[in-house]
Design a protein around this motif. Structure first.
Motif, PDB file in Angstrom:
ATOM      1  N   UNK A   1     -48.999 -31.601  37.226  1.00 44.37           N
ATOM      2  CA  UNK A   1     -50.412 -31.904  37.437  1.00 44.37           C
ATOM      3  C   UNK A   1     -51.056 -30.969  38.462  1.00 44.37           C
ATOM      4  N   UNK A   2     -52.389 -30.964  38.515  1.00 38.38           N
ATOM      5  CA  UNK A   2     -53.086 -30.081  39.453  1.00 38.38           C
ATOM      6  C   UNK A   2     -53.001 -30.589  40.884  1.00 38.38           C
ATOM      7  N   UNK A   3     -53.443 -29.734  41.795  1.00 34.97           N
ATOM      8  CA  UNK A   3     -53.500 -30.106  43.202  1.00 34.97           C
ATOM      9  C   UNK A   3     -53.105 -28.941  44.089  1.00 34.97           C
ATOM     10  N   UNK A   4     -53.540 -28.935  45.337  1.00 37.68           N
ATOM     11  CA  UNK A   4     -53.209 -27.831  46.244  1.00 37.68           C
ATOM     12  C   UNK A   4     -51.731 -27.696  46.529  1.00 37.68           C
ATOM     13  N   UNK A   5     -50.963 -28.752  46.296  1.00 39.00           N
ATOM     14  CA  UNK A   5     -49.518 -28.685  46.508  1.00 39.00           C
ATOM     15  C   UNK A   5     -48.743 -28.505  45.215  1.00 39.00           C
ATOM     16  N   UNK A   6     -49.442 -28.144  44.143  1.00 36.67           N
ATOM     17  CA  UNK A   6     -48.764 -27.818  42.901  1.00 36.67           C
ATOM     18  C   UNK A   6     -48.158 -26.423  42.972  1.00 36.67           C
TER      19      UNK A   6
ATOM     20  N   UNK B   1     -45.868 -38.002  50.011  1.00 38.62           N
ATOM     21  CA  UNK B   1     -45.185 -36.706  50.105  1.00 38.62           C
ATOM     22  C   UNK B   1     -44.860 -36.154  48.720  1.00 38.62           C
ATOM     23  N   UNK B   2     -44.890 -34.839  48.602  1.00 41.09           N
ATOM     24  CA  UNK B   2     -44.690 -34.188  47.312  1.00 41.09           C
ATOM     25  C   UNK B   2     -43.205 -33.865  47.121  1.00 41.09           C
ATOM     26  N   UNK B   3     -42.586 -34.334  46.046  1.00 43.09           N
ATOM     27  CA  UNK B   3     -41.184 -33.973  45.792  1.00 43.09           C
ATOM     28  C   UNK B   3     -41.073 -32.505  45.409  1.00 43.09           C
ATOM     29  N   UNK B   4     -39.935 -31.901  45.706  1.00 41.83           N
ATOM     30  CA  UNK B   4     -39.701 -30.502  45.341  1.00 41.83           C
ATOM     31  C   UNK B   4     -39.371 -30.347  43.864  1.00 41.83           C
ATOM     32  N   UNK B   5     -38.729 -31.352  43.279  1.00 42.42           N
ATOM     33  CA  UNK B   5     -38.267 -31.277  41.894  1.00 42.42           C
ATOM     34  C   UNK B   5     -39.449 -31.345  40.926  1.00 42.42           C
ATOM     35  N   UNK B   6     -39.509 -30.394  40.012  1.00 41.17           N
ATOM     36  CA  UNK B   6     -40.630 -30.337  39.065  1.00 41.17           C
ATOM     37  C   UNK B   6     -40.683 -31.568  38.158  1.00 41.17           C
ATOM     38  N   UNK B   7     -39.534 -32.105  37.776  1.00 40.01           N
ATOM     39  CA  UNK B   7     -39.531 -33.287  36.918  1.00 40.01           C
ATOM     40  C   UNK B   7     -40.179 -34.472  37.637  1.00 40.01           C
ATOM     41  N   UNK B   8     -39.965 -34.575  38.930  1.00 42.21           N
ATOM     42  CA  UNK B   8     -40.606 -35.637  39.707  1.00 42.21           C
ATOM     43  C   UNK B   8     -42.093 -35.353  39.894  1.00 42.21           C
ATOM     44  N   UNK B   9     -42.435 -34.096  40.120  1.00 44.11           N
ATOM     45  CA  UNK B   9     -43.843 -33.733  40.239  1.00 44.11           C
ATOM     46  C   UNK B   9     -44.609 -34.058  38.952  1.00 44.11           C
ATOM     47  N   UNK B  10     -43.968 -33.866  37.811  1.00 41.00           N
ATOM     48  CA  UNK B  10     -44.631 -34.091  36.520  1.00 41.00           C
ATOM     49  C   UNK B  10     -45.001 -35.558  36.318  1.00 41.00           C
ATOM     50  N   UNK B  11     -44.413 -36.447  37.081  1.00 42.87           N
ATOM     51  CA  UNK B  11     -44.726 -37.873  36.964  1.00 42.87           C
ATOM     52  C   UNK B  11     -45.999 -38.247  37.725  1.00 42.87           C
ATOM     53  N   UNK B  12     -46.475 -37.365  38.581  1.00 44.40           N
ATOM     54  CA  UNK B  12     -47.665 -37.635  39.372  1.00 44.40           C
ATOM     55  C   UNK B  12     -48.933 -37.308  38.592  1.00 44.40           C
ATOM     56  N   UNK B  13     -50.071 -37.816  39.090  1.00 42.78           N
ATOM     57  CA  UNK B  13     -51.363 -37.467  38.506  1.00 42.78           C
ATOM     58  C   UNK B  13     -52.037 -36.326  39.257  1.00 42.78           C
ATOM     59  N   UNK B  14     -51.710 -36.188  40.550  1.00 41.94           N
ATOM     60  CA  UNK B  14     -52.339 -35.162  41.373  1.00 41.94           C
ATOM     61  C   UNK B  14     -51.406 -34.843  42.516  1.00 41.94           C
ATOM     62  N   UNK B  15     -51.306 -33.551  42.851  1.00 34.36           N
ATOM     63  CA  UNK B  15     -50.416 -33.109  43.917  1.00 34.36           C
ATOM     64  C   UNK B  15     -51.259 -32.688  45.121  1.00 34.36           C
ATOM     65  N   UNK B  16     -51.734 -33.710  45.842  1.00 34.65           N
ATOM     66  CA  UNK B  16     -52.618 -33.476  46.976  1.00 34.65           C
ATOM     67  C   UNK B  16     -51.869 -33.354  48.286  1.00 34.65           C
ATOM     68  N   UNK B  17     -52.604 -33.524  49.358  1.00 34.75           N
ATOM     69  CA  UNK B  17     -52.019 -33.394  50.692  1.00 34.75           C
ATOM     70  C   UNK B  17     -51.308 -34.683  51.091  1.00 34.75           C
ATOM     71  N   UNK B  18     -50.206 -34.505  51.824  1.00 36.71           N
ATOM     72  CA  UNK B  18     -49.409 -35.656  52.231  1.00 36.71           C
ATOM     73  C   UNK B  18     -49.714 -36.107  53.648  1.00 36.71           C
ATOM     74  N   UNK B  19     -50.551 -35.365  54.374  1.00 39.22           N
ATOM     75  CA  UNK B  19     -50.919 -35.759  55.730  1.00 39.22           C
ATOM     76  C   UNK B  19     -52.277 -35.185  56.070  1.00 39.22           C
ATOM     77  N   UNK B  20     -52.964 -35.836  57.006  1.00 39.93           N
ATOM     78  CA  UNK B  20     -54.261 -35.327  57.439  1.00 39.93           C
ATOM     79  C   UNK B  20     -54.099 -33.993  58.151  1.00 39.93           C
TER      80      UNK B  20
END
Length: 340
Positions: free
Chosen positions: A277-282, A143-162
């Motif tokens: 990072x990039x991704x459809x949920x960015x 799941x993608x966190x709402x907080x940008x600082x937490x998002x910045x720790x990821x490599x890709x912000x993809x989908x969290x469910x099929x």
């Protein structure tokens, strides 16, 4: 020559009394069969917005309408995007009808009259099935966190469910996908019902209008023909989009996003510059169309159901699929006129 767009406002305005007098018909079962067999003439010619009811009166529960699902898929196929396909009539649907009328040389009023219905509904199913493959499941992440600082720790912000992945791929609201597939396990090889929206448009855009009043992006070819239209979130009172004409400078699929609270806005307690990072949920979704106005662009969104329902931070926000389609038809140098 540019077309005056004011008539749409009259098609979307009704009195509160008329809205209160409207009685919702019994909800039809929402299945692939009912959608594919739906009669578009059952949709009111002019949209009547629901009226908010004061307590203690119970709110009228709204259900997706199979005919509206069919209408939305047909509009999407025609290049007049209704945004997310969810089965609910509303401004985004009627703006798409208005754009379709302009494309076909019909009186532009946003009303579903017999001439529009005849031009739009050419028959055939609008819901098909898709067999889940292993790559669909392998691409699902946390799941993608709402907080940008937490998002910045990821490599890709993809989908969290099929479900989220398939809904976006087929331009659907996730609740509609689930309603059409009750009990689905989304296992490899399992067929699921999805919107048969058709292939992406092809063409060469010569000019774009970002209409801040109608909240719509319209793309024209070299002959000034309207070839595509998309519902859009365009700026906000606190962060208005620019005025005048700006130029497309480039296109960036799956862009990183530089968050700088000193230039744009502050999210939560984040006061430092962050690279998201990039991704459809960015924050800017899966596509960025860069404009000559610094820090401004046309881009996607992690929340397609909110297009034209929430404010952006000055940029022009489309669904990811609409931004991706538009990006394939534009080149550097295309002017973008902010109007309205």
């Amino acid at each position: 020559m540019r077309v005056a767009l004011a008539p749409l406002a009259f098609a979307l305005i009704v009195t509160a009394a008329a809205a209160q007098d409207a009685v919702a018909p019994p909800a039809l079962p929402l299945t692939a069969e009912t959608i594919n067999a739906a009669d578009l003439s059952t949709i009111p010619a002019v949209y009547t917005p629901p009226v908010e009811q004061a307590d203690p009166a119970p709110a009228v529960e709204r259900h997706p309408d199979p005919a509206v699902v069919r209408l939305q898929v047909l509009l999407d196929r025609a290049g007049a995007s209704p945004g997310v396909i969810d089965g609910f009539d509303g401004d985004n649907v009627r703006k798409a009808v208005f754009a379709f009328e302009l494309m076909r040389g019909l009186p532009p009023d946003g009303a579903l009259d017999p001439e529009v219905l005849a031009a739009l509904d050419t028959g055939g199913p609008v819901i098909g099935d898709y067999a889940v493959i292993a790559d669909d499941l392998n691409a699902i992440g946390e799941p993608i966190p709402k907080d940008y600082a937490e998002q910045a720790k990821r490599k890709f912000l993809g989908y969290a469910s099929i479900e989220e992945s398939l809904a976006e791929r087929f331009h659907m609201d996730i609740d509609l996908l689930k309603a059409l597939n009750p009990g689905a396990r989304y296992a490899v090889g399992e067929p699921v019902f999805v919107a048969a929206y058709g292939p992406d448009l092809k063409g060469e855009v010569a000019r774009i209008e970002a209409d801040k009043t109608l909240r719509q992006v319209r793309a024209y070819d070299a002959d000034n023909r309207l070839i595509a239209a998309y519902p859009a979130t365009i700026g906000s009172e606190d962060n208005p989009s620019p005025s005048g004409t700006h130029i497309v400078e480039g296109v960036a699929p799956m862009p990183e996003y530089t968050y700088n609270p000193r230039i744009n806005f502050q999210q939560g307690d984040n006061t430092k510059v962050l690279t998201i990072p990039p991704g459809p949920n960015g924050p800017v979704g899966s596509m960025w169309i860069d404009l000559s106005e610094p820090t401004f662009g046309i881009h996607g969104t992690p929340e397609p159901s909110l297009i034209d329902k929430t404010a952006s931070h000055g940029c022009v926000r489309l669904t990811n699929w609409d931004a991706n389609e538009l990006a394939k038809m534009v080149k550097p140098g295309v002017p973008v006129d902010f109007v309205g």
